[in-house]
Write a protein that holds these residues in place. Structure first.
Motif, PDB file in Angstrom:
ATOM      1  N   PRO A  65       0.806  -1.224   0.000  1.00  0.00           N
ATOM      2  CA  PRO A  65       0.000   0.000   0.000  1.00  0.00           C
ATOM      3  C   PRO A  65       0.841   1.277   0.000  1.00  0.00           C
ATOM      4  CG  PRO A  65      -0.875  -1.587   1.574  1.00  0.00           C
ATOM      5  CD  PRO A  65       0.433  -2.132   1.095  1.00  0.00           C
ATOM      6  N   VAL A  66       1.984   1.248   0.686  1.00  0.00           N
ATOM      7  CA  VAL A  66       2.810   2.451   0.755  1.00  0.00           C
ATOM      8  C   VAL A  66       3.335   2.823  -0.627  1.00  0.00           C
ATOM      9  CG1 VAL A  66       4.899   3.472   1.720  1.00  0.00           C
ATOM     10  CG2 VAL A  66       3.470   2.017   3.137  1.00  0.00           C
ATOM     11  N   LEU A  67       3.851   1.839  -1.364  1.00  0.00           N
ATOM     12  CA  LEU A  67       4.352   2.128  -2.709  1.00  0.00           C
ATOM     13  C   LEU A  67       3.218   2.553  -3.635  1.00  0.00           C
ATOM     14  CD1 LEU A  67       7.069  -0.562  -3.513  1.00  0.00           C
ATOM     15  CD2 LEU A  67       7.379   1.824  -2.877  1.00  0.00           C
ATOM     16  N   GLY A  68       2.065   1.925  -3.489  1.00  0.00           N
ATOM     17  CA  GLY A  68       0.911   2.327  -4.287  1.00  0.00           C
ATOM     18  C   GLY A  68       0.502   3.755  -4.002  1.00  0.00           C
ATOM     19  N   ALA A  69       0.508   4.122  -2.711  1.00  0.00           N
ATOM     20  CA  ALA A  69       0.156   5.487  -2.333  1.00  0.00           C
ATOM     21  C   ALA A  69       1.195   6.492  -2.841  1.00  0.00           C
ATOM     22  CB  ALA A  69       0.029   5.589  -0.811  1.00  0.00           C
ATOM     23  N   LEU A  70       2.468   6.116  -2.765  1.00  0.00           N
ATOM     24  CA  LEU A  70       3.525   7.003  -3.266  1.00  0.00           C
ATOM     25  C   LEU A  70       3.415   7.191  -4.777  1.00  0.00           C
ATOM     26  CD1 LEU A  70       6.602   5.809  -1.170  1.00  0.00           C
ATOM     27  CD2 LEU A  70       5.530   8.067  -1.073  1.00  0.00           C
ATOM     28  N   ARG A  71       3.092   6.113  -5.487  1.00  0.00           N
ATOM     29  CA  ARG A  71       2.858   6.231  -6.936  1.00  0.00           C
ATOM     30  C   ARG A  71       1.677   7.170  -7.198  1.00  0.00           C
ATOM     31  NH1 ARG A  71       3.608   0.464  -7.589  1.00  0.00           N
ATOM     32  NH2 ARG A  71       5.577   0.006  -8.628  1.00  0.00           N
ATOM     33  N   GLY A  72       0.630   7.015  -6.391  1.00  0.00           N
ATOM     34  CA  GLY A  72      -0.529   7.884  -6.544  1.00  0.00           C
ATOM     35  C   GLY A  72      -0.187   9.340  -6.319  1.00  0.00           C
ATOM     36  N   ILE A  73       0.586   9.613  -5.266  1.00  0.00           N
ATOM     37  CA  ILE A  73       1.018  10.987  -4.994  1.00  0.00           C
ATOM     38  C   ILE A  73       1.843  11.526  -6.153  1.00  0.00           C
ATOM     39  CG2 ILE A  73       2.528  12.387  -3.508  1.00  0.00           C
ATOM     40  CD1 ILE A  73       1.672  10.558  -1.171  1.00  0.00           C
ATOM     41  N   ALA A  74       2.766  10.694  -6.656  1.00  0.00           N
ATOM     42  CA  ALA A  74       3.653  11.135  -7.740  1.00  0.00           C
ATOM     43  C   ALA A  74       2.871  11.473  -9.004  1.00  0.00           C
ATOM     44  CB  ALA A  74       4.694  10.048  -8.025  1.00  0.00           C
ATOM     45  N   ILE A  75       1.938  10.587  -9.408  1.00  0.00           N
ATOM     46  CA  ILE A  75       1.209  10.854 -10.651  1.00  0.00           C
ATOM     47  C   ILE A  75       0.264  12.037 -10.485  1.00  0.00           C
ATOM     48  CG2 ILE A  75      -0.681   9.228 -10.182  1.00  0.00           C
ATOM     49  CD1 ILE A  75       0.942  10.080 -13.589  1.00  0.00           C
TER      50      ILE A  75
ATOM     51  N   ASN B 198      -7.247   5.078   5.927  1.00  0.00           N
ATOM     52  CA  ASN B 198      -7.341   3.896   5.073  1.00  0.00           C
ATOM     53  C   ASN B 198      -7.999   4.225   3.739  1.00  0.00           C
ATOM     54  OD1 ASN B 198      -7.073   1.288   4.323  1.00  0.00           O
ATOM     55  ND2 ASN B 198      -8.553   0.431   5.754  1.00  0.00           N
ATOM     56  N   PHE B 199      -9.074   5.028   3.779  1.00  0.00           N
ATOM     57  CA  PHE B 199      -9.751   5.432   2.549  1.00  0.00           C
ATOM     58  C   PHE B 199      -8.838   6.293   1.686  1.00  0.00           C
ATOM     59  CE2 PHE B 199     -12.160   8.730   0.297  1.00  0.00           C
ATOM     60  CZ  PHE B 199     -12.892   7.937  -0.574  1.00  0.00           C
ATOM     61  N   SER B 200      -8.133   7.237   2.316  1.00  0.00           N
ATOM     62  CA  SER B 200      -7.232   8.127   1.576  1.00  0.00           C
ATOM     63  C   SER B 200      -6.124   7.346   0.902  1.00  0.00           C
ATOM     64  CB  SER B 200      -6.625   9.180   2.519  1.00  0.00           C
ATOM     65  OG  SER B 200      -7.634   9.942   3.140  1.00  0.00           O
ATOM     66  N   VAL B 201      -5.558   6.384   1.638  1.00  0.00           N
ATOM     67  CA  VAL B 201      -4.492   5.558   1.068  1.00  0.00           C
ATOM     68  C   VAL B 201      -5.037   4.706  -0.080  1.00  0.00           C
ATOM     69  CG1 VAL B 201      -2.914   3.642   1.537  1.00  0.00           C
ATOM     70  CG2 VAL B 201      -3.089   5.537   3.159  1.00  0.00           C
ATOM     71  N   SER B 202      -6.246   4.165   0.084  1.00  0.00           N
ATOM     72  CA  SER B 202      -6.857   3.364  -0.981  1.00  0.00           C
ATOM     73  C   SER B 202      -7.081   4.196  -2.233  1.00  0.00           C
ATOM     74  CB  SER B 202      -8.181   2.762  -0.501  1.00  0.00           C
ATOM     75  OG  SER B 202      -7.974   1.893   0.583  1.00  0.00           O
ATOM     76  N   LEU B 203      -7.511   5.445  -2.051  1.00  0.00           N
ATOM     77  CA  LEU B 203      -7.718   6.332  -3.201  1.00  0.00           C
ATOM     78  C   LEU B 203      -6.403   6.629  -3.901  1.00  0.00           C
ATOM     79  CD1 LEU B 203      -9.877   7.961  -4.730  1.00  0.00           C
ATOM     80  CD2 LEU B 203      -9.378   9.892  -3.221  1.00  0.00           C
ATOM     81  N   LEU B 204      -5.360   6.900  -3.112  1.00  0.00           N
ATOM     82  CA  LEU B 204      -4.044   7.129  -3.700  1.00  0.00           C
ATOM     83  C   LEU B 204      -3.533   5.867  -4.397  1.00  0.00           C
ATOM     84  CD1 LEU B 204      -2.288   9.200  -0.874  1.00  0.00           C
ATOM     85  CD2 LEU B 204      -2.997  10.026  -3.131  1.00  0.00           C
ATOM     86  N   CYS B 205      -3.797   4.703  -3.787  1.00  0.00           N
ATOM     87  CA  CYS B 205      -3.371   3.438  -4.396  1.00  0.00           C
ATOM     88  C   CYS B 205      -4.078   3.201  -5.721  1.00  0.00           C
ATOM     89  CB  CYS B 205      -3.630   2.271  -3.450  1.00  0.00           C
ATOM     90  SG  CYS B 205      -2.480   2.177  -2.061  1.00  0.00           S
ATOM     91  N   PHE B 206      -5.343   3.640  -5.822  1.00  0.00           N
ATOM     92  CA  PHE B 206      -6.063   3.499  -7.079  1.00  0.00           C
ATOM     93  C   PHE B 206      -5.358   4.282  -8.181  1.00  0.00           C
ATOM     94  CE2 PHE B 206      -9.018   5.648  -9.983  1.00  0.00           C
ATOM     95  CZ  PHE B 206      -9.469   4.556 -10.702  1.00  0.00           C
TER      96      PHE B 206
END
Length: 372
Positions: free
Chosen positions: A41-51, A306-314
């Motif tokens: 989840p952390v890498l997914g969230a970081l990818r989400g932040i980056a994009i 958890n919701f915020s991280v899930s949204l970023l992971c999406f």
């Protein structure tokens, strides 16, 4: 009556087929949007932040559309820096910690990169030709053979509005090849892989200083070159392998340290600092932040978090298709029409991910890596 009954049965059959067709498409659609096995989840969230940083910068002029003036930090550049650090972390772990076979490594990189890229390039070039645009040999060739970054560094007049953003993809591809060559050397001849990775990272940093300070080159001329900007990827690889092996120190990753490092990297990327600071201290902070956050054990207890991280992971999940298509849409509209274009871009990116990127990736891996 028999004719009417037969027609009614035919119509009901068509409706049933239509229902199952829609049902199957919907099922496939949502199945492809689920997170893969082993997803961090952390890498997914970081990818989400980056994009989201890259998209925000391109669609709003780095905030100028919303605030009247650009933000002091170029979020597009910093988003790319986070992407580079994530790539370095993952590649370092695969090649030097897990010792992944190079055949497996290259097949998986190919299946990850090329299907969505092929779709994007084919459709965009088809649009150009259908509108009667002249064929441009160098932009076309550079996108297929991954030297767009050096082409633009030498002469910015070759900057194509639909393909210029692929400079960062070129740097990633070049880094994959260099890291795999280092893996070959250290597996067969010399086992000191950390020393070589660190040497290359420092060398690339020095090249950036040389281009920017000694030769007085601007940002594109110096930091769109692999031999300067790839320092971020190699730094992250070095830190990731060091943390995994704990060779230099018994450092234990924690999310507060990683978050502070990420904020420091953001500060060093402010316009007040020259490029040499951004891509030395800033790159080091960002690489350390990504590796620390990815290695830390984080429990998402709050539902809001958890919701915020899930949204970023999406957004992290569709980040590659989103990265490819955002340039096409952001380059064609101005002002508040950007937000309508952004909505269309998100839809196109989701469909690219669901119906091209994921199925092609799975089938290519299944075909070439049956025993893996």
């Amino acid at each position: 009556m028999p004719l009417l009954g037969r027609n009614l049965r035919l119509l009901s059959g068509l409706n049933l087929m239509r229902y199952f067709s829609l049902h199957s498409v919907t099922k496939v659609f949502f199945a492809e949007l689920t997170f893969p096995k082993g997803h961090l989840p952390v890498l997914g969230a970081l990818r989400g932040i980056a994009i989201l940083m890259v998209v925000f910068a391109h669609f709003t002029g780095n905030g100028k559309l919303l605030f009247g003036d650009p933000l002091p930090v170029n979020l597009g550049r910093y988003g790319v820096e986070i992407f580079f650090a994530i790539s370095g972390y993952l590649m370092g772990g695969l090649l030097f910690c897990k010792k992944q076979q190079l055949r497996v490594f290259y097949v998986r990189r190919f299946s990850r990169i090329f299907p969505a890229l092929l779709l994007y390039l084919t459709l965009v070039w088809a649009c150009h030709f259908s509108l009667g645009a002249p064929f441009e040999a160098l932009p076309f060739t550079s996108t297929w053979f991954f030297f767009t970054n050096y082409l633009l560094a030498v002469d910015v007049t070759f900057l194509h509005r639909d393909f210029g953003h692929l400079w960062s993809l070129c740097i990633e591809e070049h880094s994959y090849m260099l890291l795999s060559i280092i893996a070959i050397i250290t597996r067969r001849f010399w086992s000191k892989d950390l020393k070589i990775i660190l040497f290359v990272a420092v060398l690339f940093m020095c090249m950036g200083v040389y281009y920017s300070v000694i030769l007085k080159m601007d940002y594109r001329e110096s930091y769109w070159r692999t031999d300067a900007r790839a320092a971020s990827i190699f730094l992250a690889s070095f830190i990731a392998v060091t943390m995994e092996r704990r060779t230099l120190c018994q450092f234990r990753a924690s999310w507060p340290i990683g978050l502070i490092s990420l904020l420091m990297g953001l500060v060093f990327n402010a316009s007040y600092f020259p490029d040499v600071v951004k891509y030395t201290l800033g790159s080091a902070c960002t690489a350390f932040a990504v590796c620390s956050l990815a290695s830390a054990q984080i429990n998402w207890e709050s539902r809001t978090i958890n919701f915020s991280v899930s949204l970023l992971c999406f957004f992290g999940l569709i980040s590659y298709s989103f990265y490819l298509w955002q340039q096409f849409f952001s380059a064609r509209v101005n002002g508040w029409m950007n937000f309508a274009a952004l909505m269309i871009c998100i839809i196109v990116s989701i469909f690219s991910f669901v119906f091209i990127e994921q199925p092609a990736r799975r089938k290519i891996n299944a075909y070439f890596l049956k025993k893996h």
